[in-house]
Design an enzyme around this catalytic site. Structure first.
Site, PDB file in Angstrom:
ATOM      1  N   ALA A  55       1.643  56.087   1.343  1.00 19.25           N
ATOM      2  CA  ALA A  55       2.647  56.502   2.311  1.00 19.25           C
ATOM      3  C   ALA A  55       3.846  57.075   1.570  1.00 19.25           C
ATOM      4  O   ALA A  55       4.045  56.813   0.382  1.00 19.25           O
ATOM      5  CB  ALA A  55       3.064  55.319   3.182  1.00 19.25           C
ATOM      6  N   GLY A  70      -1.722  53.597   1.724  1.00 19.23           N
ATOM      7  CA  GLY A  70      -2.154  54.226   2.967  1.00 19.23           C
ATOM      8  C   GLY A  70      -3.306  55.184   2.784  1.00 19.23           C
ATOM      9  O   GLY A  70      -4.089  55.424   3.708  1.00 19.23           O
ATOM     10  N   GLU A  96      -6.322  53.029   2.822  1.00 19.96           N
ATOM     11  CA  GLU A  96      -6.485  52.579   4.204  1.00 19.96           C
ATOM     12  C   GLU A  96      -7.066  53.687   5.077  1.00 19.96           C
ATOM     13  O   GLU A  96      -7.863  53.429   5.985  1.00 19.96           O
ATOM     14  CB  GLU A  96      -5.153  52.092   4.754  1.00 19.96           C
ATOM     15  CG  GLU A  96      -4.689  50.788   4.106  1.00 19.96           C
ATOM     16  CD  GLU A  96      -3.321  50.351   4.584  1.00 19.96           C
ATOM     17  OE1 GLU A  96      -3.253  49.323   5.280  1.00 19.96           O
ATOM     18  OE2 GLU A  96      -2.319  51.032   4.274  1.00 19.96           O
ATOM     19  N   GLU A 134       0.754  47.686  -2.484  1.00 17.69           N
ATOM     20  CA  GLU A 134       1.919  47.358  -1.672  1.00 17.69           C
ATOM     21  C   GLU A 134       2.692  46.131  -2.155  1.00 17.69           C
ATOM     22  O   GLU A 134       3.919  46.068  -2.024  1.00 17.69           O
ATOM     23  CB  GLU A 134       1.499  47.158  -0.205  1.00 17.69           C
ATOM     24  CG  GLU A 134       1.185  48.438   0.547  1.00 17.69           C
ATOM     25  CD  GLU A 134      -0.246  48.907   0.372  1.00 17.69           C
ATOM     26  OE1 GLU A 134      -0.660  49.829   1.096  1.00 17.69           O
ATOM     27  OE2 GLU A 134      -0.966  48.341  -0.499  1.00 17.69           O
TER      28      GLU A 134
END
Length: 253
Positions: free
Chosen positions: A63, A109, A112, A132
């Site tokens: 992200a 992300g 993911e 993260e």
């Protein structure tokens, strides 16, 4: 535009194109992916979707941290919920197969995003991880839920707790990706798989996606029986059986 879309031969290719940030996901990119998924799902000529990143270094490097660095709890909740509903859950439950072509870094992300896809192919230079916890966070787009289903809870815990990157070959060994290819072969091999899938019954594949997704619920077996029996009245089943008996290739509409 932060993504490129190419639709040809029953395949839609969504390419995340932010090379200056290693294709990191920001609000605009997530919105564009969501819109592209809707367009592909509603396009009757599209039977398979491929998601990849631009360049040779990165699928999606995570992200966009600069965008959410100062978020409040409420803003973070909205970010997580909106991303999951509009993109990640949408991919997992799309009626058409989505294949991730992981061409480099798939972190945070980005991993993911790949986890939400139905199938994952990776290049040999791919590196995958969920970093993260090094930011004092945890995955927020479904990583803590989808990763254990693929690799088991213990392996998922190791990946999440350590924040270590793993190689593409290690990812294949643990069942995180289906196949690994040289970078120059990745899209060719992914398109070959997509073309093979595109020849099969769209109605049957739609049903298969739904019942596989239900396999970790208490109603999976019942849903399989219901879907199996419903397909007996469908045109695709009649064409498939007729083609088999006539020893010809089926032509699914």
């Amino acid at each position: 535009m932060n993504i490129d879309i190419n639709m040809a031969d029953n395949i839609a290719i969504i390419t995340i194109n932010r090379p200056g940030s290693l294709n990191a996901l920001n609000k605009q990119t997530l919105q564009e992916i969501s819109e592209a998924l809707c367009d592909a799902e509603n396009n009757a000529s599209v039977r398979v979707i491929i998601i990849t990143g631009s360049g040779e270094k990165s699928f999606v490097a995570g992200a966009d941290i600069k965008e959410f660095a100062a978020y409040t709890t409420a803003e973070a909740m909205e970010m997580s919920r909106k991303g999951q509903v509009a993109v990640f859950d949408k991919i997992e439950n799309l009626s058409k197969p989505v294949i991730a072509a992981i061409n480099g870094f798939a972190l945070g992300g980005g991993l993911e995003l790949a986890l939400a896809c139905h199938i994952r192919y990776a290049s040999e230079n791919a590196r995958l991880g969920l970093p993260e916890v090094t930011l004092g966070l945890i995955p927020g787009y479904g990583g803590t839920q989808r990763l254990p289903k693929l690799v088991g809870k213990g392996v998922a815990n190791e990946i999440i707790f350590s924040a270590k990157m793993i190689t593409a070959l290690k990812a294949k060994e643990i069942g995180l990706v289906n196949e690994v290819f040289g970078l120059s072969e990745l899209m060719e091999k992914t398109k070959e798989l997509a073309a093979t899938i595109a020849k099969n019954s769209p109605l049957a594949i739609r049903a298969a996606i739904a019942v596989v997704n239900a396999s970790d619920t208490g109603s999976g077996f019942e849903k399989e029986m219901e879907a199996f029996s419903r397909l007996f009245e469908a045109a695709d089943k009649k064409e498939g059986v007729a083609a088999f008996l006539a020893k010809r290739k089926p032509h699914f509409q």
